[in-house]
Enzyme design. Structure first.
Site, short mmCIF file in Angstrom:
data_model
loop_
_atom_site.label_atom_id
_atom_site.label_comp_id
_atom_site.label_asym_id
_atom_site.label_seq_id
_atom_site.Cartn_x
_atom_site.Cartn_y
_atom_site.Cartn_z
N HIS A 1 -3.44 -38.03 11.72
CA HIS A 1 -2.23 -38.80 11.99
C HIS A 1 -1.15 -37.95 12.66
O HIS A 1 0.03 -38.35 12.67
CB HIS A 1 -1.70 -39.41 10.69
CG HIS A 1 -2.66 -40.37 10.06
ND1 HIS A 1 -2.63 -41.72 10.32
CD2 HIS A 1 -3.69 -40.18 9.22
CE1 HIS A 1 -3.60 -42.33 9.64
NE2 HIS A 1 -4.26 -41.40 8.96
N GLU B 1 -4.07 -11.25 14.43
CA GLU B 1 -3.65 -9.86 14.30
C GLU B 1 -4.81 -8.92 14.65
O GLU B 1 -4.59 -7.80 15.11
CB GLU B 1 -3.16 -9.59 12.87
CG GLU B 1 -2.36 -8.30 12.73
CD GLU B 1 -1.67 -8.20 11.38
OE1 GLU B 1 -0.47 -8.53 11.30
OE2 GLU B 1 -2.31 -7.78 10.40
N GLY C 1 -4.82 -4.81 5.62
CA GLY C 1 -4.19 -5.85 4.82
C GLY C 1 -4.84 -7.20 4.95
O GLY C 1 -5.04 -7.92 3.96
N ARG C 2 -5.21 -7.59 6.18
CA ARG C 2 -5.79 -8.93 6.38
C ARG C 2 -7.23 -9.02 5.90
O ARG C 2 -7.82 -10.10 5.90
CB ARG C 2 -5.68 -9.31 7.85
CG ARG C 2 -6.31 -8.33 8.83
CD ARG C 2 -5.91 -8.67 10.25
NE ARG C 2 -6.38 -7.71 11.24
CZ ARG C 2 -5.77 -6.57 11.54
NH1 ARG C 2 -4.67 -6.23 10.91
NH2 ARG C 2 -6.25 -5.76 12.48
N LYS D 1 9.74 -4.63 13.99
CA LYS D 1 10.26 -3.99 12.77
C LYS D 1 11.28 -2.90 13.12
O LYS D 1 12.34 -2.79 12.51
CB LYS D 1 9.12 -3.37 11.96
CG LYS D 1 8.14 -4.36 11.36
CD LYS D 1 7.06 -3.59 10.59
CE LYS D 1 6.03 -4.51 10.00
NZ LYS D 1 4.98 -3.75 9.27
N GLU E 1 10.27 -5.92 3.58
CA GLU E 1 10.42 -7.22 2.93
C GLU E 1 10.01 -7.17 1.47
O GLU E 1 10.68 -7.74 0.59
CB GLU E 1 9.57 -8.28 3.67
CG GLU E 1 10.00 -8.53 5.11
CD GLU E 1 9.26 -7.67 6.11
OE1 GLU E 1 9.19 -8.04 7.29
OE2 GLU E 1 8.73 -6.60 5.69
N LYS F 1 0.82 -1.21 0.00
CA LYS F 1 0.00 0.00 0.00
C LYS F 1 0.86 1.26 0.00
O LYS F 1 0.63 2.18 -0.78
CB LYS F 1 -0.93 0.00 1.21
CG LYS F 1 -1.91 1.15 1.25
CD LYS F 1 -2.69 1.20 2.57
CE LYS F 1 -3.50 -0.04 2.79
NZ LYS F 1 -4.33 0.04 4.02
#
Length: 447
Positions: free
Chosen positions: A279, A248, A162-163, A409, A96, A90
Site C-alpha cells: 500500500h 557500509e 560492528g556490522r 564524525k 554517541e 569496542k
C-alpha cells in the site's frame, strides 16, 4: 572466543535467574542496550525477531541516537532499581554511545537519590553504577574510569566488524532476553550457512548464487536499489539491519589494492514488511521505470496463529494464509505481469488499458523457512553476510572497512564549538555552514 561466550552466558543466567540484583536488592526487569551502528542494529533486530522467545518478565530496550529524545523517552517510565544498562562500544570511545551512557548514568543517580536508594555520595554513586552498568568493550581502563567493574566487561576482537558482530558479545542483551540455550541455536544457524558456503559447489551454493545475481542486477541490468520485503512482522527491523551490512560493506569506489573501481558497486538496500509495502511503494516496483530486484521472506508457521471469523457462517479464516497469499501473489505478478489482451478481456475501456498493463519480468527471490526460530534467524543473517562478501570479492573491494563514516564524525567535532558560540570556529566554516549555524543560534530556545 568460547571463553568469552561462556562469560556472557554465565552473566545472562545470573540476570535471568534473579541472582544479579541492583543496588536496592531487586532483580533486573529491564535491560537497556546503549550502542550505535552494529552495536544497536543487530541486537534490536534480533530481539524484535525473536520476541516469542524472550523470558517473561524481562524487557530489552535500545538507545542509539545522540538526539537526547532517544534516551529520555527510553528511560522515562523505567524504575532505576530494576534497570540494567549495557554500554556496547569496542573502544569505549564512540561519541554517541558515551554521551548516552553518561546521560543514563546521570538519570540513574538522580532517580535513585530521589527514592532514597542512594545518598548522593561518591561511594553510593559508585556502588549504583557497579550494579546497574556492564560493558561490551575491550578498553578495560576506560570501562573502569566510567565506574563499571572490568569483571563485568565482555570483549570481542578487532577482526569482528560492528556490522558482523550480533553473534559476538555485542549480542549480550539478546543472550539475556532469550537465554544461552536459544542463543546457541542462533549461533548454530550461522554455522550451518558458513558450512554451506564453504562446502557446496557454486551451482548449489545459495550465498554465491544470490551474490552473483545481485552483481548481474547492478552491473548488467542497471539496478541501483534492492528491496527486502519480509512477510513476517517480527522481521520488521531486518531491512534496516541489512542497510548497514550491505551498504557500509560494499559502498566503495576504491578496490582493495587502492585502485579505482571499474564498475558500479553496492546497492541501496531498503524495505518494509508486507503487506504494508503493498500500500506504499509496490506501484513503482510493478510499473515504474526503474528495475528493483526484491527479496521476499516468509515463514510457513506463524508465531501467532490467529483466526478471523467474519460472522457470515463461512467459518474462521487462517490470517497467516491471507498474508502468504499476498506473498505468493506479488512474486507471481512481478514475474508474469498482465498483458494488454488480458486487461481488455476484463472489459476495461481501451483508454485505460495501457495504465493497467503490468510488464512483468521483474526479478525476485523468495525465501521461506518453516518458522522464525533462533536458528533460522542465524541462517538468514549469515546468508546475507555471505552474499555481501561474494559481491565484494567480485568487485575487488574490501567489504570489511568503512572509512566513509569517518569524515562526517571529524567535521562534527569541528562544527560543535561554532554551534556553542565560538566565533573563531564559526568563521572557519564555509558560507553554507555558517548560515545553518546562524539560523540555529537565532532560533534555539533554552529553559
Amino acid at each position: 572466543v568460547q571463553a568469552e561466550l561462556a562469560k556472557v552466558f554465565a552473566f545472562a543466567e545470573r540476570v535471568r535467574s534473579g541472582e544479579w540484583r541492583g543496588v536496592t536488592g531487586e532483580p533486573v526487569r529491564t535491560v537497556v542496550n546503549i550502542g550505535i551502528g552494529g552495536s544497536d542494529l543487530g541486537p534490536v533486530m534480533a530481539y524484535e525477531a525473536l520476541a516469542p522467545y524472550v523470558q517473561e518478565g524481562l524487557e530489552v530496550r535500545f538507545v542509539s541516537n545522540i538526539d537526547p529524545t532517544d534516551v529520555a523517552r527510553t528511560v522515562a517510565d523505567l524504575d532505576p532499581a530494576t534497570t540494567l544498562f549495557i554500554v556496547a562500544s569496542k573502544t569505549f570511545g564512540t561519541l554517541e554511545t558515551l554521551v548516552n551512557a553518561r546521560l543514563a548514568r546521570a538519570w540513574l543517580w538522580e532517580r535513585l537519590a530521589a527514592s532514597g536508594a542512594i545518598d548522593g555520595t561518591a561511594e553510593s554513586r559508585s556502588a549504583a553504577v557497579a550494579r546497574h552498568f556492564v560493558a561490551v568493550s575491550t578498553a578495560l581502563d576506560k570501562v573502569a574510569a566510567f565506574g563499571i567493574d572490568p569483571a563485568n566487561a565482555f570483549g570481542f576482537w578487532d577482526w569482528v566488524g560492528g556490522r558482523y558482530s550480533v553473534d559476538s558479545a555485542i549480542g549480550t542483551s539478546l543472550a539475556i532476553a532469550i537465554g544461552p540455550e536459544r542463543f546457541r541455536e542462533f549461533l548454530a544457524g550461522f554455522h550451518a550457512v558458513d558450512e554451506h558456503l564453504r562446502a557446496e559447489p557454486f551451482e548449489r551454493n545459495v550465498p554465491v548464487l544470490m551474490g552473483l545475481l545481485n552483481v548481474w542486477y547492478v552491473n548488467f541490468l542497471g539496478a541501483h536499489t534492492h528491496a527486502v520485503l519480509p512477510y513476517a512482522q517480527l522481521l520488521h527491523r531486518f531491512p534496516a539491519y541489512l542497510q548497514q551490512l550491505t551498504m557500509e560493506s560494499n559502498g566503495k569506489s576504491v578496490r582493495w589494492d587502492g585502485t579505482p573501481v571499474t564498475c558500479d558497486t553496492g546497492e541501496v538496500f531498503w524495505g518494509e514488511p508486507g503487506t504494508n509495502g503493498q500500500h506504499a511503494f509496490y506501484q513503482l516496483i510493478h510499473q515504474g521505470t526503474r528495475l528493483v530486484p526484491a527479496d521476499f521472506i516468509a515463514v510457513a508457521t506463524p508465531a501467532y496463529p490467529l483466526q478471523d471469523d467474519r460472522g457470515d457462517g463461512t467459518g474462521p479464516t487462517d490470517v497467516h494464509e491471507l498474508l502468504l497469499a499476498n506473498f505468493v501473489a506479488q512474486t507471481k505478478a512481478l514475474a508474469f505481469g498482465k498483458t494488454a489482451d488480458e486487461v481488455r478481456a476484463e472489459g476495461t475501456p481501451e483508454h485505460l488499458v495501457p495504465a493497467r498493463v503490468f510488464p512483468g519480468n521483474r526479478p525476485t527471490t523468495s525465501i521461506m523457512a518453516p518458522a522464525l526460530t533462533p536458528s533460522v534467524l542465524g541462517q538468514l543473517i549469515a546468508l546475507y553476510e555471505h552474499v555481501t562478501f561474494v559481491q565484494g570479492i567480485v568487485w575487488g573491494i574490501d567489504s570489511f572497512d568503512q572509512w566513509g563514516v569517518e569524515l562526517g564524525k571529524k567535521l562534527a567535532l569541528e562544527v560543535a564549538p561554532a554551534l556553542a558560540g565560538d566565533a573563531a570556529a564559526l568563521a572557519a566554516q564555509d558560507p553554507s555552514t555558517r548560515s545553518l549555524v546562524a539560523y540555529y543560534r537565532a532560533h534555539r530556545r533554552r529553559p
